[in-house]
Design a protein around this motif. Structure first.
Motif, PDB file in Angstrom:
ATOM      1  N   ARG A 286      36.968  24.837  29.318  1.00 35.85           N
ATOM      2  CA  ARG A 286      37.574  25.685  28.281  1.00 35.85           C
ATOM      3  C   ARG A 286      38.768  26.463  28.833  1.00 35.85           C
ATOM      4  N   THR A 287      39.629  26.867  27.905  1.00 32.51           N
ATOM      5  CA  THR A 287      40.856  27.573  28.302  1.00 32.51           C
ATOM      6  C   THR A 287      40.535  28.817  29.137  1.00 32.51           C
ATOM      7  N   GLU A 288      39.499  29.543  28.735  1.00 33.36           N
ATOM      8  CA  GLU A 288      39.187  30.790  29.449  1.00 33.36           C
ATOM      9  C   GLU A 288      38.729  30.555  30.900  1.00 33.36           C
ATOM     10  N   TYR A 289      38.333  29.327  31.207  1.00 32.23           N
ATOM     11  CA  TYR A 289      37.911  29.045  32.586  1.00 32.23           C
ATOM     12  C   TYR A 289      39.084  29.064  33.569  1.00 32.23           C
ATOM     13  N   LEU A 290      40.296  28.901  33.048  1.00 32.29           N
ATOM     14  CA  LEU A 290      41.458  28.887  33.950  1.00 32.29           C
ATOM     15  C   LEU A 290      41.527  30.159  34.777  1.00 32.29           C
ATOM     16  N   SER A 291      41.204  31.295  34.139  1.00 29.34           N
ATOM     17  CA  SER A 291      41.301  32.581  34.848  1.00 29.34           C
ATOM     18  C   SER A 291      40.237  32.695  35.942  1.00 29.34           C
ATOM     19  N   ARG A 292      39.265  31.805  35.920  1.00 31.88           N
ATOM     20  CA  ARG A 292      38.211  31.836  36.943  1.00 31.88           C
ATOM     21  C   ARG A 292      38.583  31.053  38.192  1.00 31.88           C
ATOM     22  N   LEU A 293      39.634  30.231  38.079  1.00 30.60           N
ATOM     23  CA  LEU A 293      39.973  29.349  39.209  1.00 30.60           C
ATOM     24  C   LEU A 293      40.392  30.142  40.439  1.00 30.60           C
ATOM     25  N   LYS A 294      39.983  29.667  41.604  1.00 36.34           N
ATOM     26  CA  LYS A 294      40.482  30.234  42.859  1.00 36.34           C
ATOM     27  C   LYS A 294      42.008  30.027  42.901  1.00 36.34           C
ATOM     28  N   PRO A 295      42.746  30.812  43.681  1.00 35.94           N
ATOM     29  CA  PRO A 295      44.214  30.759  43.631  1.00 35.94           C
ATOM     30  C   PRO A 295      44.823  29.353  43.723  1.00 35.94           C
ATOM     31  N   LYS A 296      44.290  28.498  44.596  1.00 33.25           N
ATOM     32  CA  LYS A 296      44.933  27.179  44.733  1.00 33.25           C
ATOM     33  C   LYS A 296      44.095  26.051  44.126  1.00 33.25           C
TER      34      LYS A 296
END
Ligand code: NCD
Length: 363
Positions: A286-296
């Motif tokens: 889901r779109t909101e999962y993007l903010s959960r990604l580690k920096p790289k």
């Protein structure tokens, strides 16, 4: 008699990831990187422009490649075609042989291969049946052994629920390009969805087994009954690839600790009992999962994504597909699929031309 280039650990064929050594895999990914950079740095578009085509045209010898696509494919077929053309090979596609060739008249795969063995240097084959590439390779080996034909390489371009080794080579190269200097060292990879029926997942996991000393951690998040096959899990254990299963409720937290999220399509066409729509909702990125990604961290997908509006959900939220089209470095699936040309060109180059296609032009 045409002599093939590299021998993949005693065999001229590319059938499954277990056949490769670490050294060979690294050699292919490095060579693919050279091709990828050359394609990227080309001044002229489209990608396969005149200067690179000259690489192939310079050759005094060519190779005849036959693409036998018994099952549907877009990217694999096109990228093999482009790769072979780039190297100056003579390419012919037999598309849907079951409808348009002697297979429609009842010819077996073995008889078809026995015919092509005289006609070409390489057979790239996609088939609905697991083990079909190995079957084709056995026909070739038997003919070579009795002196009935010269060496012909069979390349598995996806066999049923079996393997898709060249996709794994694309995936490894993508990871190598995104993680320079690190590659698979200390990596955590999350696989959500249907992990039982995906030949892409099978091949990538078998590839990881080759790099077990690099501290690879795999997280599986799949419905009950859709875990990788037991023999694949045993293989991972044997080669020191750590894995864990998490419940779909833990998907967001698993995303937070992964370096790569490898999404795949539910293989509906090959499932007797497919994952239900309600279940599939649980594994969507889901779109909101993007903010959960580690920096790289980044999200991969071998494509195609299921975007059929009559059969939702897509396994990746539509907004992210737009981001990927825009080149967002976290959503790499289109770059990944484009890399298919470079990787397959590198592979064919190593098999048929001793890996010298990117050498400086002879004056
Ligand atoms: C995959 C395949 O055909 O196995 N696609 C590909 O070759 N890039 C994945 C799929 O069909 O889901």
């Amino acid at each position: 008699m045409a002599k093939q280039g590299i021998q993949w650990e005693e065999s001229p064929h590319v059938l499954k990831m277990q056949q490769f050594s670490v050294a060979t895999l690294i050699r292919i990914t490095k060579h693919a990187n050279v091709f990828a950079n050359a394609l990227q740095n080309e001044e002229e578009l489209p990608r396969l422009s005149t200067p690179l085509r000259r690489i192939g045209k310079r050759r005094s010898i060519s190779r005849r490649i036959r693409l036998l696509f018994y099952a549907a494919s877009t990217r694999t077929e096109c990228t093999f075609y482009d790769a072979a053309t780039l190297l100056g090979c003579d390419v012919h596609i037999v598309k849907d042989p079951k409808a348009f060739s002697s297979a429609a008249k009842g010819e077996s795969l073995e008889s078809a291969i026995a015919h092509y063995a005289y006609q070409c240097d390489g057979i790239v084959m996609r088939h609905n049946d697991e083990g079909s590439s190995e079957k084709a390779a056995k026909v070739i080996d038997a003919m070579v052994a009795r002196g009935g034909c010269r060496s012909v390489s069979v390349i598995n371009a996806g066999d049923g629920k079996g393997q898709h080794p060249t996709q794994a080579l694309v995936d490894l190269t993508m990871i190598a390009r995104k993680r320079p200097g690190q590659f698979l060292q200390d990596i955590t990879i999350l696989f959500p969805g249907d992990l039982l029926n995906s030949r892409v997942v099978n091949s990538l996991l078998y590839a990881f087994g080759k790099f077990g000393t690099q501290n690879i951690k795999v997280i599986f998040c799949c419905p009950q009954g859709f875990a990788p096959k037991p023999d694949l899990l045993l293989y991972l254990q044997k080669y020191a690839v750590t894995y864990d299963f998490v419940d779909p409720t833990e998907l967001p937290s698993a995303i937070s600790c992964a370096d790569v999220i490898y999404m795949t399509r539910v293989q509906r066409e090959s499932n007797e009992a497919p994952i239900t729509r309600e279940q599939r909702e649980l594994y969507v990125f889901r779109t909101e999962y993007l903010s959960r990604l580690k920096p790289k961290a980044f999200v991969m997908h071998p494509l195609p994504i299921n975007e059929d509006s009559n059969d939702p959900p897509a396994e990746i939220a539509p907004e992210l597909i737009s981001l990927a089209i825009g080149g967002d470095p976290r959503c790499v699936w289109f770059q990944q699929s484009h890399l298919g040309v470079a990787v397959r060109a590198a592979l064919l180059d190593l098999i048929f031309f001793h890996g010298d296609s990117m050498a400086a032009p002879k004056k």
